[in-house]
Design a protein around this motif. Structure first.
Motif, PDB file in Angstrom:
ATOM      1  N   MET A   1     -36.391 -56.066  12.598  1.00 47.54           N
ATOM      2  CA  MET A   1     -36.390 -54.997  13.286  1.00 47.54           C
ATOM      3  C   MET A   1     -35.439 -55.022  14.644  1.00 47.54           C
ATOM      4  O   MET A   1     -35.784 -56.363  15.700  1.00 47.54           O
ATOM      5  CB  MET A   1     -37.935 -55.030  14.136  1.00 47.54           C
ATOM      6  CG  MET A   1     -37.922 -54.097  14.795  1.00 47.54           C
ATOM      7  SD  MET A   1     -38.239 -52.294  14.526  1.00 47.54           S
ATOM      8  CE  MET A   1     -39.989 -52.707  13.286  1.00 47.54           C
ATOM      9  N   ASN A   2     -34.424 -54.990  14.587  1.00 41.83           N
ATOM     10  CA  ASN A   2     -33.735 -55.564  15.591  1.00 41.83           C
ATOM     11  C   ASN A   2     -33.323 -54.545  16.692  1.00 41.83           C
ATOM     12  O   ASN A   2     -32.941 -53.283  16.561  1.00 41.83           O
ATOM     13  CB  ASN A   2     -32.174 -55.863  15.290  1.00 41.83           C
ATOM     14  CG  ASN A   2     -30.747 -56.067  16.227  1.00 41.83           C
ATOM     15  OD1 ASN A   2     -31.079 -55.560  16.935  1.00 41.83           O
ATOM     16  ND2 ASN A   2     -29.659 -57.342  15.802  1.00 41.83           N
ATOM     17  N   PRO A   3     -33.637 -54.407  17.816  1.00 47.53           N
ATOM     18  CA  PRO A   3     -33.469 -53.317  19.098  1.00 47.53           C
ATOM     19  C   PRO A   3     -32.519 -52.695  19.200  1.00 47.53           C
ATOM     20  O   PRO A   3     -31.887 -51.522  19.368  1.00 47.53           O
ATOM     21  CB  PRO A   3     -34.437 -53.925  20.089  1.00 47.53           C
ATOM     22  CG  PRO A   3     -34.122 -55.699  20.066  1.00 47.53           C
ATOM     23  CD  PRO A   3     -34.173 -55.493  18.571  1.00 47.53           C
ATOM     24  N   LEU A   4     -31.007 -53.871  19.179  1.00 50.16           N
ATOM     25  CA  LEU A   4     -30.314 -53.486  19.572  1.00 50.16           C
ATOM     26  C   LEU A   4     -29.076 -52.367  18.759  1.00 50.16           C
ATOM     27  O   LEU A   4     -29.133 -51.921  19.147  1.00 50.16           O
ATOM     28  CB  LEU A   4     -29.172 -55.062  20.096  1.00 50.16           C
ATOM     29  CG  LEU A   4     -27.944 -54.163  20.266  1.00 50.16           C
ATOM     30  CD1 LEU A   4     -27.322 -54.017  21.776  1.00 50.16           C
ATOM     31  CD2 LEU A   4     -27.026 -55.549  20.900  1.00 50.16           C
ATOM     32  N   THR A   5     -29.257 -52.913  17.663  1.00 47.58           N
ATOM     33  CA  THR A   5     -28.512 -52.386  16.522  1.00 47.58           C
ATOM     34  C   THR A   5     -29.070 -50.777  16.116  1.00 47.58           C
ATOM     35  O   THR A   5     -28.619 -50.042  16.228  1.00 47.58           O
ATOM     36  CB  THR A   5     -28.717 -52.956  15.290  1.00 47.58           C
ATOM     37  OG1 THR A   5     -29.863 -53.535  14.879  1.00 47.58           O
ATOM     38  CG2 THR A   5     -27.682 -54.400  15.013  1.00 47.58           C
ATOM     39  N   GLY A   6     -29.989 -50.834  16.161  1.00 41.97           N
ATOM     40  CA  GLY A   6     -31.562 -49.592  15.862  1.00 41.97           C
ATOM     41  C   GLY A   6     -30.736 -49.011  17.355  1.00 41.97           C
ATOM     42  O   GLY A   6     -30.149 -47.735  17.852  1.00 41.97           O
ATOM     43  N   GLY A   7     -30.747 -49.394  18.648  1.00 37.81           N
ATOM     44  CA  GLY A   7     -30.479 -49.006  19.977  1.00 37.81           C
ATOM     45  C   GLY A   7     -29.130 -47.923  19.695  1.00 37.81           C
ATOM     46  O   GLY A   7     -28.925 -46.890  20.263  1.00 37.81           O
ATOM     47  N   LEU A   8     -27.945 -48.547  18.972  1.00 38.08           N
ATOM     48  CA  LEU A   8     -26.609 -48.434  19.126  1.00 38.08           C
ATOM     49  C   LEU A   8     -26.276 -47.233  17.885  1.00 38.08           C
ATOM     50  O   LEU A   8     -26.006 -46.552  18.051  1.00 38.08           O
ATOM     51  CB  LEU A   8     -25.578 -49.620  18.762  1.00 38.08           C
ATOM     52  CG  LEU A   8     -25.367 -50.705  19.536  1.00 38.08           C
ATOM     53  CD1 LEU A   8     -24.641 -51.913  18.975  1.00 38.08           C
ATOM     54  CD2 LEU A   8     -24.622 -50.264  20.904  1.00 38.08           C
ATOM     55  N   LYS A   9     -27.309 -47.575  16.823  1.00 43.62           N
ATOM     56  CA  LYS A   9     -27.225 -46.575  16.202  1.00 43.62           C
ATOM     57  C   LYS A   9     -27.589 -44.920  16.916  1.00 43.62           C
ATOM     58  O   LYS A   9     -26.972 -43.832  16.692  1.00 43.62           O
ATOM     59  CB  LYS A   9     -28.082 -46.967  15.257  1.00 43.62           C
ATOM     60  CG  LYS A   9     -27.969 -46.996  14.224  1.00 43.62           C
ATOM     61  CD  LYS A   9     -29.060 -48.245  12.697  1.00 43.62           C
ATOM     62  CE  LYS A   9     -28.345 -48.972  11.966  1.00 43.62           C
ATOM     63  NZ  LYS A   9     -29.296 -49.496  10.782  1.00 43.62           N
ATOM     64  N   PHE A  10     -28.979 -44.976  18.205  1.00 40.92           N
ATOM     65  CA  PHE A  10     -29.116 -44.016  18.520  1.00 40.92           C
ATOM     66  C   PHE A  10     -27.990 -43.669  19.749  1.00 40.92           C
ATOM     67  O   PHE A  10     -28.482 -42.683  19.744  1.00 40.92           O
ATOM     68  CB  PHE A  10     -30.867 -43.980  18.901  1.00 40.92           C
ATOM     69  CG  PHE A  10     -32.158 -44.357  18.138  1.00 40.92           C
ATOM     70  CD1 PHE A  10     -32.652 -42.824  18.172  1.00 40.92           C
ATOM     71  CD2 PHE A  10     -32.142 -45.427  17.875  1.00 40.92           C
ATOM     72  CE1 PHE A  10     -33.572 -42.944  17.104  1.00 40.92           C
ATOM     73  CE2 PHE A  10     -34.012 -45.209  17.057  1.00 40.92           C
ATOM     74  CZ  PHE A  10     -33.868 -43.967  16.046  1.00 40.92           C
ATOM     75  N   LEU A  11     -27.805 -44.317  19.815  1.00 41.46           N
ATOM     76  CA  LEU A  11     -26.844 -44.391  21.132  1.00 41.46           C
ATOM     77  C   LEU A  11     -25.691 -43.122  20.078  1.00 41.46           C
ATOM     78  O   LEU A  11     -24.742 -42.819  20.851  1.00 41.46           O
ATOM     79  CB  LEU A  11     -26.476 -45.447  21.410  1.00 41.46           C
ATOM     80  CG  LEU A  11     -25.242 -45.050  22.566  1.00 41.46           C
ATOM     81  CD1 LEU A  11     -25.409 -44.228  23.854  1.00 41.46           C
ATOM     82  CD2 LEU A  11     -24.225 -46.619  22.793  1.00 41.46           C
ATOM     83  N   SER A  12     -25.299 -43.795  19.174  1.00 40.82           N
ATOM     84  CA  SER A  12     -23.960 -43.121  18.887  1.00 40.82           C
ATOM     85  C   SER A  12     -24.463 -40.866  17.749  1.00 40.82           C
ATOM     86  O   SER A  12     -23.728 -40.515  18.385  1.00 40.82           O
ATOM     87  CB  SER A  12     -23.705 -43.585  17.275  1.00 40.82           C
ATOM     88  OG  SER A  12     -24.566 -43.362  16.190  1.00 40.82           O
ATOM     89  N   THR A  13     -25.498 -40.799  17.707  1.00 42.89           N
ATOM     90  CA  THR A  13     -26.333 -39.300  17.241  1.00 42.89           C
ATOM     91  C   THR A  13     -26.118 -39.261  18.089  1.00 42.89           C
ATOM     92  O   THR A  13     -26.596 -37.574  18.340  1.00 42.89           O
ATOM     93  CB  THR A  13     -27.661 -39.658  16.555  1.00 42.89           C
ATOM     94  OG1 THR A  13     -28.765 -40.779  17.063  1.00 42.89           O
ATOM     95  CG2 THR A  13     -26.894 -40.098  15.353  1.00 42.89           C
ATOM     96  N   THR A  14     -26.612 -39.794  19.699  1.00 43.17           N
ATOM     97  CA  THR A  14     -26.863 -38.459  21.384  1.00 43.17           C
ATOM     98  C   THR A  14     -25.802 -38.851  21.332  1.00 43.17           C
ATOM     99  O   THR A  14     -25.439 -37.082  22.241  1.00 43.17           O
ATOM    100  CB  THR A  14     -27.710 -39.802  21.502  1.00 43.17           C
ATOM    101  OG1 THR A  14     -28.811 -40.733  21.621  1.00 43.17           O
ATOM    102  CG2 THR A  14     -27.834 -39.345  23.481  1.00 43.17           C
ATOM    103  N   LEU A  15     -24.427 -39.573  21.509  1.00 43.59           N
ATOM    104  CA  LEU A  15     -23.238 -39.654  22.164  1.00 43.59           C
ATOM    105  C   LEU A  15     -22.900 -37.896  21.069  1.00 43.59           C
ATOM    106  O   LEU A  15     -22.175 -37.294  21.439  1.00 43.59           O
ATOM    107  CB  LEU A  15     -22.459 -40.248  21.736  1.00 43.59           C
ATOM    108  CG  LEU A  15     -21.229 -40.409  22.041  1.00 43.59           C
ATOM    109  CD1 LEU A  15     -21.314 -39.755  23.818  1.00 43.59           C
ATOM    110  CD2 LEU A  15     -19.908 -41.758  21.956  1.00 43.59           C
ATOM    111  N   PHE A  16     -23.501 -38.463  19.452  1.00 39.90           N
ATOM    112  CA  PHE A  16     -23.033 -37.086  18.462  1.00 39.90           C
ATOM    113  C   PHE A  16     -23.383 -35.428  18.990  1.00 39.90           C
ATOM    114  O   PHE A  16     -22.593 -34.597  18.652  1.00 39.90           O
ATOM    115  CB  PHE A  16     -22.932 -37.460  17.072  1.00 39.90           C
ATOM    116  CG  PHE A  16     -22.584 -36.422  16.268  1.00 39.90           C
ATOM    117  CD1 PHE A  16     -21.509 -35.762  16.147  1.00 39.90           C
ATOM    118  CD2 PHE A  16     -23.370 -35.488  15.434  1.00 39.90           C
ATOM    119  CE1 PHE A  16     -21.332 -34.657  15.753  1.00 39.90           C
ATOM    120  CE2 PHE A  16     -22.764 -34.791  14.360  1.00 39.90           C
ATOM    121  CZ  PHE A  16     -22.076 -34.451  14.438  1.00 39.90           C
ATOM    122  N   ASN A  17     -24.699 -35.409  19.180  1.00 45.28           N
ATOM    123  CA  ASN A  17     -25.328 -34.751  20.156  1.00 45.28           C
ATOM    124  C   ASN A  17     -24.803 -33.994  20.489  1.00 45.28           C
ATOM    125  O   ASN A  17     -24.529 -32.599  21.301  1.00 45.28           O
ATOM    126  CB  ASN A  17     -26.900 -34.872  19.888  1.00 45.28           C
ATOM    127  CG  ASN A  17     -27.691 -33.732  20.261  1.00 45.28           C
ATOM    128  OD1 ASN A  17     -28.259 -32.883  19.797  1.00 45.28           O
ATOM    129  ND2 ASN A  17     -28.269 -33.626  21.588  1.00 45.28           N
TER     130      ASN A  17
END
Length: 460
Positions: free
Chosen positions: A1-17
């Protein structure tokens, strides 16, 4: 459960959105009227109503419970089945929309799916399936802001609704592959989540009033034309804070997971708060400076909303680290009644200030109402997280809070403000080298070179 890699994934889709939404509204701003944008805003408003009023089983608590069971190696299927089944059982309530304009009752299937996929994504979040959640988010974004551009050229809100509905259905089918659905409700789990989460649920309802009350009053007092202008600048203004808050999507399940494993919650919240401050304040100030150029060049029809956008982008982004503290209160399963208090206070403020200021100064009054609201709720989150022992107030944390206050000097001179903030981070030693090393351990190997930037701001 890696909060940073998870956060980066959410960051990328939020940026895409955000980029897709920018393209959508850029085209809408040139080929559609603000009234069309206003109708899109009303549909989005109904999404928020669906997520606030109909989610009796609070999303955050569902995520927390699944993550806790997962970390403790307990069965979580009953929680998943119960929450998903509930979302379908409550769907007939949407039939009240048949009393409203046709484009709203045509949206009923979309709102049902919207509620269902929200529970799906929160459950998958709790299980740490961040890649799967964000793949679904990307699919939804393509239909929501990409394919729906077609509806702009046909000036058809009905076509837009159809495209959004198909996108939501595809997302639900995709999530079904990773979280098989079985229609089943465990009454004991249902009652327990409602009992424990009642303050969060009620705060969500009043939170809707505080977050959307300015838009509702703008529509009521000024009409869909001004709502369209305010909605566009408000959506643009929340992009920086959305990018930062995207990390909270992985922060709740990750902090719950490690808390169940014996980690100190106050230490996790303190480090997250200070790191978030390091990123949010420069972004807030730069966003304030760029906003006028952004609107005047890309959306000349909406220049009336520039002052409102500047206020929103500065205050919403700068206070985001304080808003994060709510995540740790939920993760630690502390007293949830403060959420109801905070929600009630903020709702009363937004409604009162909006009604007073909008007739006097237009949409700028709506923005001021939101600015007061975010400052007020940030102070309350700080107070309650500290009194419940979820957050500590030591030298570094106090220094970060002072820097948040100093960032508002951008209202006078944004260049002076950003220089003060950057110097403040270094001189006050907001983050240490040891803490940067912890972040490095969570950072994917391909991105570790980027952490060198953090060392420039760190102190021994």
């Amino acid at each position: 459960m890696n909060p940073l890699t998870g956060g980066l994934k959410f960051l990328s889709t939020t940026l895409f959105n955000s980029l897709m939404a920018l393209i959508f509204f850029l085209i809408a701003g040139h080929f559609a009227t603000p009234s069309f944008v206003g109708k899109v805003a009303i549909i989005q408003l109904m999404e928020t109503i669906a997520g606030s009023f109909f989610a009796i089983l609070p999303y955050s608590l569902v995520t927390r419970e699944v993550s806790y069971h997962y970390a403790s190696s307990k069965d979580y299927n009953k929680i998943a089945h119960t929450s998903l089944s509930y979302s379908l059982l409550v769907s007939p309530i949407f039939l009240f929309l048949f009393f409203f304009p046709s484009y709203l009752w045509l949206s009923v299937p979309y709102f049902i799916l919207y509620l269902f996929i929200n529970y799906q994504s929160r459950l998958l979040n709790g299980l740490g399936k961040f890649t799967e959640v964000n793949a679904g988010n990307a699919v939804f974004t393509v239909s929501r802001w990409g394919l729906s551009i077609i509806a702009i050229f046909y000036h058809s809100i009905e076509l837009l609704i159809l495209i959004w509905t198909i996108g939501a259905l595809l997302r639900a089918i995709y999530y079904q592959h990773y979280l098989p659905f079985k229609f089943s409700i465990d009454i004991n789990i249902f009652k327990e989540i409602i009992k424990v989460g009642l303050p969060i649920y009620l705060s969500g309802i009043v939170g809707f009033i505080s977050s959307q009350g300015d838009r509702v009053i703008t529509a009521f007092l000024l009409g869909s034309y001004y709502l369209g202008i305010y909605q566009l600048v408000a959506l643009a203004a929340v992009v920086p804070s959305m990018l930062i808050s995207s990390f909270s999507s992985s922060l709740l399940p990750s902090s719950t997971y490690y808390y169940a494993k014996g980690k100190d919650m106050a230490q996790m919240s303190s480090m997250s708060f200070r790191i978030a401050t390091l990123f949010s304040l420069p972004i807030a100030i730069l966003g304030y400076a760029i906003a006028p150029l952004f609107i005047s060049k890309l959306f000349p029809q909406y220049v009336l909303g520039i002052p409102a956008m500047q206020l929103l982008i500065l205050f919403l982004t700068a206070t985001m680290p304080l808003q994060f503290l709510s995540t740790f209160i939920i993760a630690a399963k502390k007293n949830y009644r403060p959420f109801l208090i905070i929600g009630s206070v903020s709702a009363a403020e937004v409604i009162g200030v909006s009604y007073y200021l909008i007739p006097k100064i237009g949409i700028l009054g709506a923005a001021i109402a939101q600015v007061i609201n975010v400052v007020l709720t940030s102070i309350l989150y700080l107070f309650f997280s500290y009194t419940q022992g979820v957050f500590r107030l030591e030298k570094k944390e106090i220094g970060s809070i002072v820097l948040i206050g100093l960032s508002f000097l951008a209202l006078v001179n944004w260049i002076v403000a950003i220089v003060i903030i950057l110097l403040g981070f270094k001189l006050l030693g907001i983050v240490s080298i040891d803490e940067i090393k912890i972040i490095e351990n969570f950072t994917p190997s391909t991105l570790r070179k980027m952490t060198k930037i953090l060392y420039l701001m760190a102190k021994e």
